[in-house]
Write a protein that holds these residues in place. Sequence first.
Motif, mmCIF file in Angstrom:
data_model
loop_
_atom_site.group_PDB
_atom_site.id
_atom_site.type_symbol
_atom_site.label_atom_id
_atom_site.label_comp_id
_atom_site.label_asym_id
_atom_site.label_seq_id
_atom_site.Cartn_x
_atom_site.Cartn_y
_atom_site.Cartn_z
ATOM 1 N N GLY A 73 7.268 25.884 -99.496
ATOM 2 C CA GLY A 73 7.177 24.493 -99.919
ATOM 3 C C GLY A 73 6.495 23.595 -98.907
ATOM 4 N N GLU A 74 6.893 22.318 -98.902
ATOM 5 C CA GLU A 74 6.251 21.307 -98.070
ATOM 6 C C GLU A 74 6.381 21.615 -96.587
ATOM 7 N N ASP A 75 7.544 22.105 -96.154
ATOM 8 C CA ASP A 75 7.724 22.453 -94.746
ATOM 9 C C ASP A 75 6.753 23.544 -94.319
ATOM 10 N N GLU A 76 6.513 24.491 -95.222
ATOM 11 C CA GLU A 76 5.578 25.574 -94.920
ATOM 12 C C GLU A 76 4.177 25.012 -94.722
ATOM 13 N N GLU A 77 3.765 24.077 -95.571
ATOM 14 C CA GLU A 77 2.432 23.486 -95.474
ATOM 15 C C GLU A 77 2.274 22.734 -94.154
ATOM 16 N N LEU A 78 3.283 21.955 -93.775
ATOM 17 C CA LEU A 78 3.221 21.223 -92.514
ATOM 18 C C LEU A 78 3.176 22.177 -91.329
ATOM 19 N N GLY A 79 3.992 23.225 -91.370
ATOM 20 C CA GLY A 79 4.007 24.203 -90.292
ATOM 21 C C GLY A 79 2.688 24.938 -90.167
ATOM 22 N N ARG A 80 2.098 25.284 -91.294
ATOM 23 C CA ARG A 80 0.809 25.981 -91.285
ATOM 24 C C ARG A 80 -0.284 25.078 -90.718
ATOM 25 N N ARG A 81 -0.276 23.808 -91.139
ATOM 26 C CA ARG A 81 -1.284 22.874 -90.639
ATOM 27 C C ARG A 81 -1.152 22.715 -89.125
ATOM 28 N N GLU A 82 0.081 22.581 -88.639
ATOM 29 C CA GLU A 82 0.297 22.444 -87.194
ATOM 30 C C GLU A 82 -0.169 23.693 -86.448
ATOM 31 N N MET A 83 0.100 24.868 -87.016
ATOM 32 C CA MET A 83 -0.336 26.112 -86.385
ATOM 33 C C MET A 83 -1.864 26.183 -86.339
ATOM 34 N N LEU A 84 -2.546 25.772 -87.410
ATOM 35 C CA LEU A 84 -4.014 25.782 -87.436
ATOM 36 C C LEU A 84 -4.584 24.804 -86.409
ATOM 37 N N ILE A 85 -3.946 23.652 -86.252
ATOM 38 C CA ILE A 85 -4.394 22.679 -85.254
ATOM 39 C C ILE A 85 -4.194 23.248 -83.853
ATOM 40 N N ARG A 86 -3.013 23.852 -83.595
ATOM 41 C CA ARG A 86 -2.718 24.434 -82.277
ATOM 42 C C ARG A 86 -3.700 25.531 -81.901
ATOM 43 N N THR A 87 -4.102 26.344 -82.876
ATOM 44 C CA THR A 87 -4.993 27.465 -82.579
ATOM 45 C C THR A 87 -6.465 27.071 -82.612
#
Length: 126
Positions: A73-87
């Motif tokens: 859900g929404e938490d997954e999308e936020l977590g994925r976006r943060e991971m993409l930004i970090r990497t």
Amino acid sequence: MPSATSRELGGVTEPASGLSRSPGCDYISHMTTTSISQLKARLSFFIDLVRHGDEVLVTDRGRPVARIAPVQGEDEELGRREMLIRTGRLKAPSKPVSARFWKRMRPVDAEGRSLSVLLEERSDGR
């Protein structure tokens, strides 16, 4: 350097000892399986596996007791976006998109060529 008994999983090296893929062709056969003691000893490693989309089945004396899975859900999308930004694979926005942007005219595709190309790519598996 990883040993010859290691394998690569979504950017995370998984040592062969203490881990297994369940045999068979059921739902569980596609999960990484580990014991509670291994989970306690290497929690960060297993969290990284889950972060990369894998599920981990936790066993106690060989019997499944828990399943660790990625958040949906929404938490997954936020977590994925943060991971993409970090990497470094995604650039964080420098400012919010203006309201004018959403009111701009969009190109018109009266013949529906864009849709037909998209559907063709999907059917080709691209």
